[in-house]
Design a protein around this motif. Structure first.
Motif, short mmCIF file in Angstrom:
data_model
loop_
_atom_site.label_atom_id
_atom_site.label_comp_id
_atom_site.label_asym_id
_atom_site.label_seq_id
_atom_site.Cartn_x
_atom_site.Cartn_y
_atom_site.Cartn_z
N TYR A 33 11.72 24.26 -19.19
CA TYR A 33 13.04 24.39 -19.80
C TYR A 33 13.84 25.51 -19.14
CZ TYR A 33 11.80 21.23 -23.63
OH TYR A 33 11.46 20.14 -24.38
N ALA A 34 13.19 26.64 -18.87
CA ALA A 34 13.87 27.76 -18.22
C ALA A 34 14.35 27.37 -16.83
CB ALA A 34 12.95 28.97 -18.15
N PHE A 35 13.51 26.63 -16.10
CA PHE A 35 13.92 26.14 -14.78
C PHE A 35 15.17 25.27 -14.91
CE2 PHE A 35 13.86 22.17 -12.31
CZ PHE A 35 14.24 22.67 -11.08
N GLY A 36 15.13 24.29 -15.83
CA GLY A 36 16.26 23.39 -16.01
C GLY A 36 17.53 24.13 -16.38
N VAL A 41 22.77 26.24 -14.84
CA VAL A 41 23.71 27.37 -14.80
C VAL A 41 24.18 27.60 -13.36
CG1 VAL A 41 23.89 29.88 -15.06
CG2 VAL A 41 22.94 28.51 -16.90
N GLY A 42 23.25 27.56 -12.42
CA GLY A 42 23.61 27.73 -11.01
C GLY A 42 24.56 26.66 -10.52
N MET A 43 24.30 25.42 -10.92
CA MET A 43 25.18 24.32 -10.52
C MET A 43 26.56 24.46 -11.16
SD MET A 43 23.43 22.80 -8.33
CE MET A 43 24.53 21.47 -8.00
N VAL A 44 26.59 24.86 -12.43
CA VAL A 44 27.88 25.04 -13.11
C VAL A 44 28.69 26.15 -12.44
CG1 VAL A 44 28.94 25.82 -15.28
CG2 VAL A 44 27.14 24.09 -15.32
N ILE A 45 28.02 27.25 -12.08
CA ILE A 45 28.71 28.34 -11.38
C ILE A 45 29.29 27.83 -10.06
CG2 ILE A 45 28.37 30.54 -10.18
CD1 ILE A 45 26.33 31.26 -12.38
N SER A 46 28.50 27.06 -9.32
CA SER A 46 28.98 26.52 -8.05
C SER A 46 30.16 25.59 -8.25
CB SER A 46 27.85 25.78 -7.33
OG SER A 46 26.85 26.68 -6.92
N ILE A 47 30.09 24.77 -9.28
CA ILE A 47 31.19 23.83 -9.54
C ILE A 47 32.44 24.58 -10.01
CG2 ILE A 47 31.94 21.96 -11.06
CD1 ILE A 47 28.98 20.94 -10.89
N LEU A 48 32.25 25.58 -10.86
CA LEU A 48 33.39 26.36 -11.35
C LEU A 48 34.06 27.16 -10.23
CD1 LEU A 48 32.18 27.68 -14.82
CD2 LEU A 48 33.87 25.90 -14.35
N SER A 49 33.31 27.42 -9.17
CA SER A 49 33.90 28.16 -8.05
C SER A 49 35.09 27.42 -7.45
CB SER A 49 32.85 28.45 -6.97
OG SER A 49 32.49 27.25 -6.31
N THR A 50 35.10 26.10 -7.60
CA THR A 50 36.21 25.32 -7.04
C THR A 50 37.54 25.65 -7.72
OG1 THR A 50 35.74 23.46 -8.49
CG2 THR A 50 34.73 23.43 -6.30
N SER A 66 28.30 30.88 -3.63
CA SER A 66 27.03 31.39 -3.10
C SER A 66 26.14 31.91 -4.22
CB SER A 66 27.29 32.48 -2.07
OG SER A 66 28.01 31.94 -0.98
N ILE A 67 26.72 32.58 -5.21
CA ILE A 67 25.92 33.05 -6.36
C ILE A 67 25.32 31.86 -7.10
CG2 ILE A 67 26.09 34.14 -8.64
CD1 ILE A 67 28.05 36.15 -7.37
N GLY A 68 26.11 30.81 -7.28
CA GLY A 68 25.60 29.61 -7.94
C GLY A 68 24.42 29.01 -7.19
N ASN A 69 24.51 28.96 -5.87
CA ASN A 69 23.39 28.44 -5.07
C ASN A 69 22.15 29.32 -5.19
OD1 ASN A 69 24.58 26.14 -4.12
ND2 ASN A 69 25.29 27.05 -2.24
N LEU A 70 22.35 30.64 -5.17
CA LEU A 70 21.21 31.56 -5.32
C LEU A 70 20.54 31.40 -6.68
CD1 LEU A 70 22.46 34.85 -3.64
CD2 LEU A 70 20.57 33.39 -2.91
N VAL A 71 21.33 31.29 -7.73
CA VAL A 71 20.76 31.11 -9.08
C VAL A 71 19.96 29.81 -9.13
CG1 VAL A 71 21.34 30.71 -11.51
CG2 VAL A 71 22.49 32.52 -10.25
N SER A 72 20.47 28.77 -8.51
CA SER A 72 19.75 27.50 -8.49
C SER A 72 18.42 27.61 -7.76
CB SER A 72 20.61 26.41 -7.85
OG SER A 72 21.74 26.15 -8.63
N ILE A 73 18.40 28.33 -6.65
CA ILE A 73 17.14 28.49 -5.91
C ILE A 73 16.19 29.40 -6.68
CG2 ILE A 73 16.13 29.55 -3.86
CD1 ILE A 73 18.26 28.25 -2.23
N ILE A 74 16.72 30.45 -7.29
CA ILE A 74 15.87 31.36 -8.06
C ILE A 74 15.25 30.64 -9.25
CG2 ILE A 74 15.96 33.42 -9.54
CD1 ILE A 74 17.94 34.59 -7.47
N SER A 75 15.88 29.58 -9.73
CA SER A 75 15.31 28.82 -10.85
C SER A 75 13.91 28.30 -10.53
CB SER A 75 16.23 27.67 -11.24
OG SER A 75 16.24 26.67 -10.25
N LEU A 76 13.63 28.10 -9.25
CA LEU A 76 12.30 27.62 -8.85
C LEU A 76 11.19 28.61 -9.19
CD1 LEU A 76 13.11 26.04 -5.40
CD2 LEU A 76 12.42 24.84 -7.46
N THR A 77 11.54 29.88 -9.36
CA THR A 77 10.51 30.87 -9.70
C THR A 77 9.87 30.56 -11.04
OG1 THR A 77 12.09 32.42 -10.69
CG2 THR A 77 11.59 32.69 -8.34
#
Length: 158
Positions: A33-36, A41-50, A66-77
């Motif tokens: 659930y935390a990953f999802g 959140v990372g994807m929403v940040i990336s989309i809102l950047s537009t 870029s922050i949105g992409n980093l949050v999405s990758i960090i979700s893998l932790t």
């Protein structure tokens, strides 16, 4: 073992650990659930950047994207843990994809902030997105092969 950016060898897919690594005492389902949530959140940040593109705020767009992409990758932790994430990110099959992606991420941030060039920022974000897709495809069995075949068929149909 093949080594390189275009390698199709998938020796370590970075699947969920066997339970020996715990993230803040979360059980397996809580970590999923935390990953999802973190990924969304990372994807929403990336989309809102537009939205920054509407006001022509190029540095704001590049930073938020870029922050949105980093949050999405960090979700893998939450799924595989920090040590295994770093190990899989720099495994031979992903080394160049990871290196190129992280370099493009830094370049996008730096050049967007300093140069504030709209066309350059857009090009860097598009290339950064392509590098992220190529990196992510390395975690999907035959993901890169599917991308190669798709674009190969597109080129031959022209």
């Amino acid at each position: 073992m093949a080594f390189g950016f275009f390698s199709s060898v998938y020796s370590d897919q970075g699947t969920m650990d066997d339970g020996t690594w715990q993230f803040c005492g979360l059980d397996r389902m809580q970590r999923l659930y935390a990953f999802g949530a973190c990924f969304v959140v990372g994807m929403v940040i990336s989309i809102l950047s537009t939205l920054f593109l509407l006001t022509a705020n190029v540095p704001g767009f590049a930073i938020l994207y870029s922050i949105g992409n980093l949050v999405s990758i960090i979700s893998l932790t939450f799924i595989i843990g920090i040590p295994k994430l770093l190990k899989t990110m720099f495994a031979p099959v992903r080394f160049w994809a990871t290196t190129i992606y992280l370099t493009l991420l830094a370049l996008t941030l730096a050049l967007s902030i300093w140069l504030k060039s709209f066309p350059l920022s857009i090009v860097l974000v598009i290339v950064q997105f392509c590098a992220l897709v190529w990196y992510a495809a390395s975690y999907i069995p035959y993901g890169r092969e599917l991308i190669r075949r798709f674009f190969g068929s597109c080129i031959t149909s022209i």
